[in-house]
Write a protein that holds these residues in place. Structure first.
Motif, PDB file in Angstrom:
ATOM      1  N   ILE A   9      39.432  33.622  38.656  1.00  0.00           N
ATOM      2  CA  ILE A   9      39.176  33.943  37.088  1.00  0.00           C
ATOM      3  C   ILE A   9      40.155  34.925  36.594  1.00  0.00           C
ATOM      4  N   GLY A  10      40.711  34.448  35.532  1.00  0.00           N
ATOM      5  CA  GLY A  10      41.801  34.905  34.892  1.00  0.00           C
ATOM      6  C   GLY A  10      43.177  34.523  35.597  1.00  0.00           C
ATOM      7  N   ILE A  14      49.403  37.928  37.822  1.00  0.00           N
ATOM      8  CA  ILE A  14      49.093  38.274  39.173  1.00  0.00           C
ATOM      9  C   ILE A  14      48.232  37.381  39.790  1.00  0.00           C
ATOM     10  N   ASP A  35      39.983  30.755  32.574  1.00  0.00           N
ATOM     11  CA  ASP A  35      40.589  31.912  31.801  1.00  0.00           C
ATOM     12  C   ASP A  35      40.184  31.746  30.438  1.00  0.00           C
ATOM     13  N   VAL A  37      41.964  31.775  27.945  1.00  0.00           N
ATOM     14  CA  VAL A  37      42.990  30.785  27.250  1.00  0.00           C
ATOM     15  C   VAL A  37      43.234  29.543  28.279  1.00  0.00           C
ATOM     16  N   THR A  73      41.321  39.512  36.110  1.00  0.00           N
ATOM     17  CA  THR A  73      41.365  39.891  34.494  1.00  0.00           C
ATOM     18  C   THR A  73      41.722  41.269  34.202  1.00  0.00           C
ATOM     19  N   TRP A  74      41.791  41.346  32.795  1.00  0.00           N
ATOM     20  CA  TRP A  74      41.942  42.858  32.385  1.00  0.00           C
ATOM     21  C   TRP A  74      40.733  43.801  33.024  1.00  0.00           C
ATOM     22  N   ASN A  75      41.154  45.008  33.062  1.00  0.00           N
ATOM     23  CA  ASN A  75      40.262  45.950  33.847  1.00  0.00           C
ATOM     24  C   ASN A  75      38.791  46.096  33.054  1.00  0.00           C
ATOM     25  N   THR A  77      36.810  44.036  32.118  1.00  0.00           N
ATOM     26  CA  THR A  77      35.948  42.958  32.418  1.00  0.00           C
ATOM     27  C   THR A  77      35.631  42.863  34.012  1.00  0.00           C
ATOM     28  N   LYS A  96      42.468  45.434  41.309  1.00  0.00           N
ATOM     29  CA  LYS A  96      42.350  46.898  41.188  1.00  0.00           C
ATOM     30  C   LYS A  96      42.589  47.198  39.706  1.00  0.00           C
ATOM     31  N   PRO A  97      42.029  48.264  39.088  1.00  0.00           N
ATOM     32  CA  PRO A  97      40.903  49.052  39.478  1.00  0.00           C
ATOM     33  C   PRO A  97      39.546  48.620  39.559  1.00  0.00           C
ATOM     34  N   TRP A 163      47.736  44.428  26.775  1.00  0.00           N
ATOM     35  CA  TRP A 163      46.157  44.839  27.080  1.00  0.00           C
ATOM     36  C   TRP A 163      46.494  46.292  27.956  1.00  0.00           C
ATOM     37  N   ASP A 177      46.686  52.314  36.424  1.00  0.00           N
ATOM     38  CA  ASP A 177      47.217  51.069  36.852  1.00  0.00           C
ATOM     39  C   ASP A 177      48.198  51.395  37.977  1.00  0.00           C
ATOM     40  N   HIS A 181      47.096  52.724  43.203  1.00  0.00           N
ATOM     41  CA  HIS A 181      47.812  51.969  44.339  1.00  0.00           C
ATOM     42  C   HIS A 181      48.283  53.382  45.228  1.00  0.00           C
ATOM     43  N   PHE A 306      49.945  40.284  49.819  1.00  0.00           N
ATOM     44  CA  PHE A 306      49.160  39.524  49.139  1.00  0.00           C
ATOM     45  C   PHE A 306      48.433  38.280  50.026  1.00  0.00           C
TER      46      PHE A 306
END
Ligand SMILES: NC(=O)c1ccc[n+]([C@@H]2O[C@H](COP(=O)([O-])OP(=O)(O)OC[C@H]3O[C@@H](n4cnc5c(N)ncnc54)[C@H](O)[C@@H]3O)[C@@H](O)[C@H]2O)c1
Length: 353
Positions: A9-10, A14, A35, A37, A73-75, A77, A96-97, A163, A177, A181, A306
């Protein structure tokens, strides 16, 4: 071996690291992408040979074939999507976060417990080769008791905009952000001590330095030089119940000579630097020894980390084993991050329990 059906999702920047690592995994079927979009999701579906492109979140949550989701996705959400997926019976890997604040983080944790789902937080540095090597040395007592750590992630010109620069969607700037980490990796290697008190400062003096010429930097897809309401620099001193402490500083913009990342740990028997390069410091025969491990990746190895993160998540989903970066650690990090913002706002130390 059973295969795990996953939906990402998203599908922004990344997500490529997630999608590629899932593609590489023999026990995964990359079953869907979604997404806001749609064209972006369609493009990724084509590139990574994904079975389904979903039109909306309900379609994802209502598809019983999806067993796990990866939230990129954006934080703002993260928590809502994670809770929705958990309630729909899916395991969750969330970037994260974990959330925007402690309250949301606790809600995700409660849902994970109630519905008995795996929730792993994207603390990817835990899965880097240099971290794994250092952790083994620490677990074997090489550093003794770690009583001080120092972490720094400095960008002189590096507010990505979009964003990231919009507090309503990001929750903050370099602290939430980048700080997430380096604070996490120190806290994890220190043995996850309980937080006792926090003092911190945030500064917003330089803005995004959009005026700077002839020096390039990473920009979000929807970069707008006039949009920015996050801090440009933060620092903090975190003291733990066992007496150990961690000092951190991070920036998107700063009058610094160069960008730098440092992660240093100091113990009763030895010390270590994880970044910029793994090195162990010790004392032997009345002589100080700087020890250089001979490994392929002395610094953070992005794609291997990753892959290891995704492999570990898949393994937890298939076997039920506890994740290396479990939801409760995401909660503790939100406690620290929101504690730093609170201490900075109040201009005084805050204490816990
Ligand atoms: N682990 C790491 O090192 C690392 C690195 C970069 C980003 N991240 C994290 O990954 C997340 C995404 O960052 P990015 O750089 O890929 O951002 P991005 O802007 O490139 O991509 C985000 C995507 O999410 C989509 N989106 C937003 N809200 C959505 C929703 N409710 N439903 C579906 N899609 C939605 C957007 O349309 C966009 O395509 C952030 O939380 C960020 O903190 C982690």
């Amino acid at each position: 071996m059973k295969q795990l059906k996953v939906c990402v999702i998203g599908t922004g920047s990344i997500s490529d690291m997630h999608l590629q690592a899932f593609v590489n995994h023999p026990d995964v079927v990359l079953y869907g992408v979604y997404d806001l979009v749609k064209e972006r999701a369609e493009e990724k579906a084509l590139r990574y040979n994904v079975t389904n492109v979903y039109k909306n979140l309900e379609e994802v949550l209502n598809d019983p074939n999806i067993e796990a989701v990866s939230i990129c996705t954006w934080n703002n959400t993260h928590a809502e999507l994670a809770i929705g997926a958990i309630k729909a019976g899916k395991h969750v890997l969330v970037e994260k976060p974990l959330s925007m604040n402690l309250k949301e983080a606790l809600e995700v944790q409660a849902a994970a417990q109630k519905y008995n789902r795996i929730v792993q937080v994207g603390f990817v540095r835990r899965f880097a080769t240099n971290t794994k090597v250092l952790k083994e040395f620490i677990d074997h007592g090489k550093l003794g008791d770690i009583y001080y750590a120092k972490a720094s992630c400095i960008r002189r010109l590096g507010n990505p905009g979009g964003w990231f620069a919009d507090k309503k969607r990001s929750g903050g700037g370099p602290l939430i952000d980048l700080g997430v980490h380096v604070i996490d990796i120190c806290w994890y290697l220190m043995g996850r001590p309980k937080v006792k008190s926090i003092s911190g400062n945030t500064y917003s003096h330089l803005g995004n330095r959009a005026n700077i010429q002839n020096l390039s930097f990473y920009k979000a897809a929807d970069y707008d030089k006039d949009q920015n309401n996050v801090e440009d620099m933060a620092n903090a001193l975190i003291t733990f119940a066992n007496g150990s402490s961690l000092f951190v500083d991070v920036s998107y913009t700063l009058h610094a000579k160069e960008d730098e990342i440092q992660v240093k740990l100091f113990g009763t028997k030895g010390g270590a630097e994880l970044e910029p390069e793994l090195i162990l410091i010790s004392e032997d025969n009345d002589t100080i020894m700087n020890i250089h491990p001979q490994i392929d990746h002395l610094s953070f190895d992005f794609s291997n980390a990753f892959q290891n993160e995704i492999d570990s998540f898949v393994s937890s989903c298939l076997t039920g084993e506890k994740p290396i970066a479990p939801v409760e650690d995401g909660v503790e990090l939100m406690k620290i991050l929101t504690g730093i913002y609170e201490a900075a706002e109040k201009k005084s130390e805050i204490t816990f329990f």
